[in-house]
Design a protein around this motif. Sequence first.
Motif, PDB file in Angstrom:
ATOM      1  N   LYS A 212       0.801  -1.223   0.000  1.00  0.00           N
ATOM      2  CA  LYS A 212       0.000   0.000   0.000  1.00  0.00           C
ATOM      3  C   LYS A 212       0.833   1.273   0.000  1.00  0.00           C
ATOM      4  N   SER A 213       2.148   1.152  -0.157  1.00  0.00           N
ATOM      5  CA  SER A 213       3.014   2.322  -0.053  1.00  0.00           C
ATOM      6  C   SER A 213       3.030   3.174  -1.311  1.00  0.00           C
ATOM      7  N   GLY A 214       2.642   2.591  -2.458  1.00  0.00           N
ATOM      8  CA  GLY A 214       2.749   3.300  -3.730  1.00  0.00           C
ATOM      9  C   GLY A 214       4.080   3.094  -4.423  1.00  0.00           C
ATOM     10  N   TYR A 215       5.045   2.472  -3.740  1.00  0.00           N
ATOM     11  CA  TYR A 215       6.352   2.208  -4.323  1.00  0.00           C
ATOM     12  C   TYR A 215       6.382   0.809  -4.945  1.00  0.00           C
ATOM     13  N   VAL A 216       7.224   0.648  -5.970  1.00  0.00           N
ATOM     14  CA  VAL A 216       7.411  -0.647  -6.636  1.00  0.00           C
ATOM     15  C   VAL A 216       8.910  -0.863  -6.827  1.00  0.00           C
ATOM     16  N   GLY A 217       9.346  -2.104  -6.734  1.00  0.00           N
ATOM     17  CA  GLY A 217      10.745  -2.413  -6.995  1.00  0.00           C
ATOM     18  C   GLY A 217      11.090  -2.232  -8.467  1.00  0.00           C
ATOM     19  N   GLN A 218      12.251  -1.650  -8.736  1.00  0.00           N
ATOM     20  CA  GLN A 218      12.642  -1.423 -10.133  1.00  0.00           C
ATOM     21  C   GLN A 218      12.770  -2.744 -10.887  1.00  0.00           C
ATOM     22  N   ASP A 219      13.330  -3.754 -10.255  1.00  0.00           N
ATOM     23  CA  ASP A 219      13.448  -5.055 -10.913  1.00  0.00           C
ATOM     24  C   ASP A 219      12.075  -5.644 -11.226  1.00  0.00           C
ATOM     25  N   GLN A 220      11.082  -5.334 -10.398  1.00  0.00           N
ATOM     26  CA  GLN A 220       9.735  -5.851 -10.641  1.00  0.00           C
ATOM     27  C   GLN A 220       9.121  -5.220 -11.886  1.00  0.00           C
ATOM     28  N   VAL A 221       9.338  -3.928 -12.078  1.00  0.00           N
ATOM     29  CA  VAL A 221       8.822  -3.263 -13.275  1.00  0.00           C
ATOM     30  C   VAL A 221       9.521  -3.795 -14.518  1.00  0.00           C
ATOM     31  N   ILE A 222      10.827  -3.964 -14.432  1.00  0.00           N
ATOM     32  CA  ILE A 222      11.580  -4.504 -15.568  1.00  0.00           C
ATOM     33  C   ILE A 222      11.084  -5.902 -15.914  1.00  0.00           C
ATOM     34  N   ALA A 223      10.809  -6.713 -14.899  1.00  0.00           N
ATOM     35  CA  ALA A 223      10.329  -8.076 -15.142  1.00  0.00           C
ATOM     36  C   ALA A 223       8.961  -8.058 -15.832  1.00  0.00           C
ATOM     37  N   LEU A 224       8.092  -7.150 -15.436  1.00  0.00           N
ATOM     38  CA  LEU A 224       6.780  -7.037 -16.088  1.00  0.00           C
ATOM     39  C   LEU A 224       6.941  -6.722 -17.570  1.00  0.00           C
ATOM     40  N   ALA A 225       7.816  -5.778 -17.875  1.00  0.00           N
ATOM     41  CA  ALA A 225       8.016  -5.381 -19.268  1.00  0.00           C
ATOM     42  C   ALA A 225       8.631  -6.519 -20.082  1.00  0.00           C
ATOM     43  N   LYS A 226       9.621  -7.172 -19.517  1.00  0.00           N
ATOM     44  CA  LYS A 226      10.265  -8.273 -20.243  1.00  0.00           C
ATOM     45  C   LYS A 226       9.294  -9.430 -20.483  1.00  0.00           C
ATOM     46  N   ALA A 227       8.428  -9.700 -19.510  1.00  0.00           N
ATOM     47  CA  ALA A 227       7.456 -10.781 -19.672  1.00  0.00           C
ATOM     48  C   ALA A 227       6.489 -10.486 -20.813  1.00  0.00           C
ATOM     49  N   ALA A 228       6.259  -9.202 -21.103  1.00  0.00           N
ATOM     50  CA  ALA A 228       5.380  -8.813 -22.201  1.00  0.00           C
ATOM     51  C   ALA A 228       6.089  -8.807 -23.543  1.00  0.00           C
ATOM     52  N   GLY A 229       7.419  -8.972 -23.538  1.00  0.00           N
ATOM     53  CA  GLY A 229       8.172  -9.029 -24.785  1.00  0.00           C
ATOM     54  C   GLY A 229       9.133  -7.882 -24.996  1.00  0.00           C
ATOM     55  N   PHE A 230       9.176  -6.928 -24.082  1.00  0.00           N
ATOM     56  CA  PHE A 230      10.050  -5.761 -24.238  1.00  0.00           C
ATOM     57  C   PHE A 230      11.484  -6.081 -23.868  1.00  0.00           C
ATOM     58  N   GLU A 231      12.389  -5.281 -24.408  1.00  0.00           N
ATOM     59  CA  GLU A 231      13.780  -5.277 -23.988  1.00  0.00           C
ATOM     60  C   GLU A 231      14.063  -3.968 -23.267  1.00  0.00           C
ATOM     61  N   LEU A 232      14.823  -4.022 -22.181  1.00  0.00           N
ATOM     62  CA  LEU A 232      15.240  -2.803 -21.497  1.00  0.00           C
ATOM     63  C   LEU A 232      16.300  -2.109 -22.344  1.00  0.00           C
ATOM     64  N   ALA A 233      16.020  -0.858 -22.732  1.00  0.00           N
ATOM     65  CA  ALA A 233      16.933  -0.126 -23.596  1.00  0.00           C
ATOM     66  C   ALA A 233      17.696   0.961 -22.855  1.00  0.00           C
ATOM     67  N   GLY A 234      17.302   1.254 -21.631  1.00  0.00           N
ATOM     68  CA  GLY A 234      18.014   2.276 -20.878  1.00  0.00           C
ATOM     69  C   GLY A 234      17.281   2.635 -19.602  1.00  0.00           C
ATOM     70  N   SER A 235      18.031   3.137 -18.642  1.00  0.00           N
ATOM     71  CA  SER A 235      17.452   3.661 -17.404  1.00  0.00           C
ATOM     72  C   SER A 235      18.138   4.970 -17.082  1.00  0.00           C
ATOM     73  N   SER A 236      17.418   5.845 -16.426  1.00  0.00           N
ATOM     74  CA  SER A 236      17.946   7.160 -16.101  1.00  0.00           C
ATOM     75  C   SER A 236      17.637   7.500 -14.653  1.00  0.00           C
ATOM     76  N   GLU A 237      18.511   8.295 -14.054  1.00  0.00           N
ATOM     77  CA  GLU A 237      18.281   8.808 -12.705  1.00  0.00           C
ATOM     78  C   GLU A 237      17.741  10.233 -12.736  1.00  0.00           C
ATOM     79  N   VAL A 238      17.158  10.638 -13.851  1.00  0.00           N
ATOM     80  CA  VAL A 238      16.667  11.998 -13.988  1.00  0.00           C
ATOM     81  C   VAL A 238      15.615  12.330 -12.933  1.00  0.00           C
ATOM     82  N   ASN A 239      14.824  11.348 -12.513  1.00  0.00           N
ATOM     83  CA  ASN A 239      13.781  11.594 -11.521  1.00  0.00           C
ATOM     84  C   ASN A 239      14.101  10.946 -10.171  1.00  0.00           C
TER      85      ASN A 239
END
Length: 285
Positions: A212-239
């Motif tokens: 209920k915190s509103g936070y998500v693990g970065q690896d969890q988001v990457i795993a969701l995208a990869k499971a859908a067929g995406f490739e990680l092309a980059g990450s930024s610390e801009v935010n």
Amino acid sequence: MSNRTPLSRACLLGLALALAAPLAQAVKPADSATLPAPDAALQAAIAGSWRDPADTARDPYRHPGQTLAFFGIRPDMTVVEITPGGGWYSEILAPYLRDDGKYVAAIVDPAAFEAGRQRDYYQRGKDGLAKKFADGAAQFDKAVVVAYDPKAPSFGAPGSADLVVTFRNVHNWRSAGQAEGMFKGFYEVLKPGGVLGVVEHRAKGDVPADDKSGYVGQDQVIALAKAAGFELAGSSEVNANPRDTKDHPNGVWTLPPSNNHPEAERARYQAIGESDRMTLRFVKK
């Protein structure tokens, strides 16, 4: 996009940057030197007089120009924004894409729910965004609204989008059991080589789906995208925000702009600023 002259746009942009400078310095992105710069049209849209002052006040935390440039946005693209909420990014994207591209706001269809609180909630969101677009016809007249059923999400014709973006929404989809379907929908609407850009509140590590915190693990988001067929092309610390300890009593909503905290603690949370956020770019294979 607007009848402003180039000079007035430049002046307005300079004023906005000058006013934001102290705050922007406080939350300077760690990798700002390596980020692509926003083009002139994007800078003009960010400086647009039609933007709500309450929204522009968030720019030093959200870095819209650098974030969108990192995602590779161009003014001739078809861009789908998923659940734009009150239209914070719509105020930038719709005018930027108006002349040569296409802006699509994908919102939850209230009709996907039975009569009651959920339907009413999504109907208010739909009506609010429609009013914003109607009141700013000079900027939003070409914006397209697509309503989707979160149980079977479709955001447009398959292979019709160049870029899909979503900001601070993944935690909601995970708690509702909809995240996998949403990412599959993103993959379907994108052209081959199309980009998915995700900004999300970043947890210290993996969290349960019903967290209920509103936070998500970065690896969890990457795993969701990869499971859908995406490739990680980059990450930024801009935010990124290293001042965010991520242990607040009301989760991310303790922090600005929600400020769900006792008034006596206002100075403490204003000093932290908005949440620490991951900024991820994925590519459709």
